[in-house]
Motif scaffolding. Structure first.
Motif, mmCIF file in Angstrom:
data_model
loop_
_atom_site.group_PDB
_atom_site.id
_atom_site.type_symbol
_atom_site.label_atom_id
_atom_site.label_comp_id
_atom_site.label_asym_id
_atom_site.label_seq_id
_atom_site.Cartn_x
_atom_site.Cartn_y
_atom_site.Cartn_z
ATOM 1 N N ASN A 75 -7.459 2.118 15.007
ATOM 2 C CA ASN A 75 -6.390 1.128 15.116
ATOM 3 C C ASN A 75 -6.008 0.559 13.750
ATOM 4 N N PHE A 76 -7.000 0.337 12.903
ATOM 5 C CA PHE A 76 -6.733 -0.223 11.581
ATOM 6 C C PHE A 76 -6.044 0.801 10.680
ATOM 7 N N ARG A 77 -6.514 2.030 10.729
ATOM 8 C CA ARG A 77 -5.874 3.067 9.917
ATOM 9 C C ARG A 77 -4.449 3.331 10.390
ATOM 10 N N ALA A 78 -4.239 3.284 11.706
ATOM 11 C CA ALA A 78 -2.890 3.494 12.238
ATOM 12 C C ALA A 78 -1.956 2.369 11.792
ATOM 13 N N ALA A 79 -2.455 1.133 11.782
ATOM 14 C CA ALA A 79 -1.630 0.006 11.334
ATOM 15 C C ALA A 79 -1.230 0.182 9.876
ATOM 16 N N PHE A 139 -11.168 -3.887 6.752
ATOM 17 C CA PHE A 139 -10.430 -4.320 5.566
ATOM 18 C C PHE A 139 -10.144 -3.134 4.632
ATOM 19 N N VAL A 140 -11.121 -2.262 4.458
ATOM 20 C CA VAL A 140 -10.919 -1.055 3.647
ATOM 21 C C VAL A 140 -9.898 -0.143 4.319
ATOM 22 N N ASP A 141 -10.031 0.047 5.642
ATOM 23 C CA ASP A 141 -9.099 0.895 6.383
ATOM 24 C C ASP A 141 -7.662 0.399 6.246
ATOM 25 N N ASP A 197 -7.335 1.820 -3.545
ATOM 26 C CA ASP A 197 -8.346 1.947 -2.499
ATOM 27 C C ASP A 197 -9.757 1.853 -3.041
ATOM 28 N N GLY A 198 -10.053 2.592 -4.077
ATOM 29 C CA GLY A 198 -11.395 2.605 -4.647
ATOM 30 C C GLY A 198 -12.417 3.270 -3.772
#
Length: 354
Positions: free
Chosen positions: A248-252, A289-291, A352-353
């Motif tokens: 869900n986070f990566r999709a956002a 947060f990273v995603d 991103d790091g």
């Protein structure tokens, strides 16, 4: 708390007979079977007997008695243009001020997160903004129907005072209209949006959670994250969510590109065998947060209501450890105490790091 759950079990049928809303009915989708909602591909059902097992075997960690706050926030009447001020009321209740609009998330000013006024999880601190000090509220966002997020008594106070627009995921409108038949409630599905003004569009997106107001109405109303799209940048608000696999986070991030601010919950995560699918722990919140591309992050869902076995002080301790482990600068993720506020700078891209 065990008594609280038992009361719900025995009094639930009476409550439902007295006040059962006609929940959402509509076409089936990948997350709705015609009666109940779900997290596609991520089953998370907990039986009532598993709930009883947790309450019977739980090891509640220390929480303080009720105490006042050293100060409360006194927000300005409005914040114009791309300015962004966020006041922390407590738990996941925020006053977001931007584009000349005053926005509340999951507003709870009641003493208890409960269907009852005399039993159930009780505040350990007063709200960080007194209700009397709130500026006129234009918009209310409600992520789902759990009592620590959808507080009908507070919604009624806000409606009587300010007549705000109320945006909710599907099915939650019936709960509010049952109490306030004339309220301006707009219900939307994941992937849908509401245009509030030329400078603000609210999008509803998936989060990994569930819903219920009693043991008998599980998942009859939807849950959602919100993206607030403004000329000053996108804001991402999650009321409650398990991490799932992070999709869900990566999709956002893929859909919206970047965020000026992400609001993510970090509390109420023990014991993990029961809570992992419900609530992220701080390490998972840092991974989210990273995603999301490492935007400035405000942590929430701690130090207000004791809802799980997690100790009062543990979420912020575990958050610091997770930030150190992921090499996150201290100024990138900011925990506020109730009564504090944050003027959020305009978005600056971050590598991103990873």
């Amino acid at each position: 708390m065990f008594r609280f759950v038992c009361l719900l079990f025995f009094l639930g049928p009476l409550l439902l007979l007295a006040c059962t809303p006609s929940y959402y009915r509509g076409p089936a989708s990948d997350h709705f079977d015609g009666q109940r909602f779900s997290n596609p591909g991520k089953p998370m059902h907990k039986t009532f007997f598993q709930v009883l097992k947790w309450y019977a075997t739980r090891e509640r960690q220390p929480w303080p008695e009720y105490s006042s706050l050293p100060f409360t926030d006194h927000p300005p009447p409005r914040v114009a243009g791309n300015g962004l001020r966020v006041g922390f009321v407590g738990h996941v209740t925020l006053l977001i001020q931007t584009q000349g609009l005053n926005i509340l998330t999951d507003p709870v000013w009641s003493e208890r997160a409960s269907p009852f006024t005399w039993i159930g999880p009780k505040r350990v601190h007063p709200p960080g903004i007194r209700f009397e000090d709130l500026p006129p509220i234009d918009l209310v966002l409600i992520s789902h129907n759990h009592y620590d997020h959808l507080d009908l008594a507070t919604i009624e106070r806000l409606w009587q005072r300010d007549r705000p627009r109320i945006i909710v995921p599907l099915g939650n409108d019936t709960l509010i209209r049952q109490r306030l038949p004339g309220a301006s409630v707009e219900a939307r599905d994941w992937g849908q949006q509401v245009v509030i003004s030329p400078a603000l569009t609210v999008h509803l997106e998936p989060m990994h959670h569930w819903s219920a107001r009693s043991p008998w109405d599980r998942n009859r109303a939807l849950w959602a994250a919100f993206v607030l799209a403004t000329p000053g940048g996108n804001l991402y608000f999650v009321g409650d969510s398990g991490y799932g696999d992070g999709d869900n986070f990566r999709a956002a991030r893929n859909k919206y590109g970047s965020f000026r601010l992400a609001v993510l919950p970090i509390g109420s995560y023990d014991p993990r065998w029961f809570m992992a699918s419900h609530h992220m722990n701080p390490a998972e919140a840092v991974q989210a947060f990273v995603d999301l591309g490492r935007p400035p992050m405000l942590s929430t869902h701690y130090r207000t209501f004791q809802l799980a076995d997690t100790a009062y002080a543990t979420p912020l301790h575990d958050l610091r450890a997770a930030m150190q482990s992921a090499a996150v600068p201290e100024d990138r993720i900011r925990p506020l105490m109730a009564g504090e506020h944050w003027w959020v700078a305009e978005a600056v891209p971050v590598e991103d790091g990873d």
